[in-house]
Design an enzyme around this catalytic site. Structure first.
Site, PDB file in Angstrom:
ATOM      1  N   TYR A 101       6.439  -2.959   9.881  1.00  0.00           N
ATOM      2  CA  TYR A 101       5.542  -3.373   8.804  1.00  0.00           C
ATOM      3  C   TYR A 101       6.081  -2.949   7.442  1.00  0.00           C
ATOM      4  O   TYR A 101       6.112  -3.739   6.493  1.00  0.00           O
ATOM      5  CB  TYR A 101       4.167  -2.750   9.059  1.00  0.00           C
ATOM      6  CG  TYR A 101       3.082  -3.145   8.101  1.00  0.00           C
ATOM      7  CD1 TYR A 101       2.499  -4.403   8.165  1.00  0.00           C
ATOM      8  CD2 TYR A 101       2.608  -2.249   7.142  1.00  0.00           C
ATOM      9  CE1 TYR A 101       1.475  -4.759   7.296  1.00  0.00           C
ATOM     10  CE2 TYR A 101       1.591  -2.592   6.284  1.00  0.00           C
ATOM     11  CZ  TYR A 101       1.029  -3.852   6.361  1.00  0.00           C
ATOM     12  OH  TYR A 101       0.026  -4.206   5.499  1.00  0.00           O
TER      13      TYR A 101
ATOM     14  N   SER B 288       2.156  -4.299   0.349  1.00  0.00           N
ATOM     15  CA  SER B 288       1.321  -3.206   0.838  1.00  0.00           C
ATOM     16  C   SER B 288       1.768  -1.912   0.197  1.00  0.00           C
ATOM     17  O   SER B 288       2.941  -1.761  -0.176  1.00  0.00           O
ATOM     18  CB  SER B 288       1.450  -3.095   2.361  1.00  0.00           C
ATOM     19  OG  SER B 288       0.921  -1.867   2.832  1.00  0.00           O
TER      20      SER B 288
END
Length: 314
Positions: A208, A195
């Site tokens: 995350y 990401s």
């Protein structure tokens, strides 16, 4: 931010986490017109990702994790359209069978297997069934992931562990069982979805971001382990993508599609320097498919950012 087959949220999520307050104001102001049929938002002028027309995965077996929605779903369709025999997993059986039927009805070959990447037995069985069905494994797109968003001290240990177990450990388990079959076949290609939060992140994403940055190191080391054995391993680093995951995290999964499109379009104008829009799942999936192909045999251990300019602005 990647898509997933499932997203876990254990407390109310504030809309500003994905869609800013200005966007919410814009949404509120135009909601009546949208419901009446006004076509607004980024969806009306987004470029359409065209099929490559190539057959780069003819006679190859491909495994996709997190393949029931978003980027994974798009990638499963694209691999199949290019001749691949595609096994894919997720936790939502209804969506999985819908995607399987969609691909097979279009003339592709696909098989859905319910599997949770947090569960080692599930992953072992997923890879085994893929190889039992089609005799080999050539390509893997390890894409499954989740996010729970809150200030660090508000995470429970279980919540933090759940994100790490899915986004980081799940990739480790997938590769652990995929690689022996690629070695037996004389080589292969693995693409891992990280990401843009691995490059530059924001508040409330500590779990995350830790997992996604960890994937970069995992891939670099694994690429060196297997480079001379014919297996290429690379990291895909997408920016914010219009998937069910970010829609749920924004707390807008029950909003009409047109309202969501206005909200995310307004957010992107302030948060994505460069193209000022979020990506479509097809745009990210097309890049993943290219990375997984044999087009660039010198490509391994790399981190490839596709974020519309989001992280170019310091």
């Amino acid at each position: 931010m990647p898509t997933t087959s499932d997203v876990i949220t254990t407390a109310p999520v504030k809309r500003r986490q994905v869609v800013g307050s200005a966007a919410i104001g814009a949404v509120t102001g135009v909601i009546g017109g949208l419901i009446g049929g006004v076509r607004l938002g980024q969806a009306s002028n987004l470029p359409q990702q065209k099929p490559s027309g190539k057959r780069r995965f003819e006679d190859k077996v491909v495994l996709v994790t997190g393949g029931t929605s978003g980027i994974g779903r798009s990638a499963s369709r694209m691999f199949a359209a290019e001749g691949g025999r595609v096994a894919f997993c997720g936790r939502n059986e209804q969506r999985g069978h819908e995607v399987e039927e969609e691909i097979n009805a279009a003339g592709g070959q696909a098989m859905f297997v319910r599997a949770d990447v947090r569960n080692e037995d599930d992953i072992k069985a997923l890879v085994a069934r893929t190889v039992e069905t089609w005799g080999r494994l050539d390509v893997a797109f390890n894409n499954a992931g989740i996010s729970i968003e809150r200030p660090l001290h508000e995470y429970t240990a279980q919540e933090f562990d759940d994100v790490i177990a899915t986004d980081l450990r799940g990739v480790f388990l997938s590769m652990k069982y995929q690689i022996p079959h690629m070695l037996a076949a004389g080589g292969g290609s693995i693409v891992v979805t990280s990401s843009s939060n691995a490059v530059a992140t924001t508040a409330k994403r500590s779990a995350y971001s830790a997992a996604k940055r960890g994937l970069v190191g995992l891939v670099q080391a694994a690429a060196l382990d297997y480079a001379l054995k014919g297996i290429r391993i690379n990291t895909l680093i997408p920016g914010t993508t219009d998937t069910p995951m970010i829609r749920r995290l924004a707390g807008m999964d029950n909003m009409p599609d047109a309202v969501w499109r206005v909200g995310i379009a307004q957010w992107a104008k302030s948060n994505v320097p460069g193209l000022e829009r979020v990506a479509t799942p097809d745009e990210i999936a097309a890049f993943a498919v290219t990375l997984a192909s044999d087009d660039h045999p010198y490509l391994t251990g790399g981190q490839f950012v596709i974020d519309g300019g989001k992280t170019a602005h310091g």
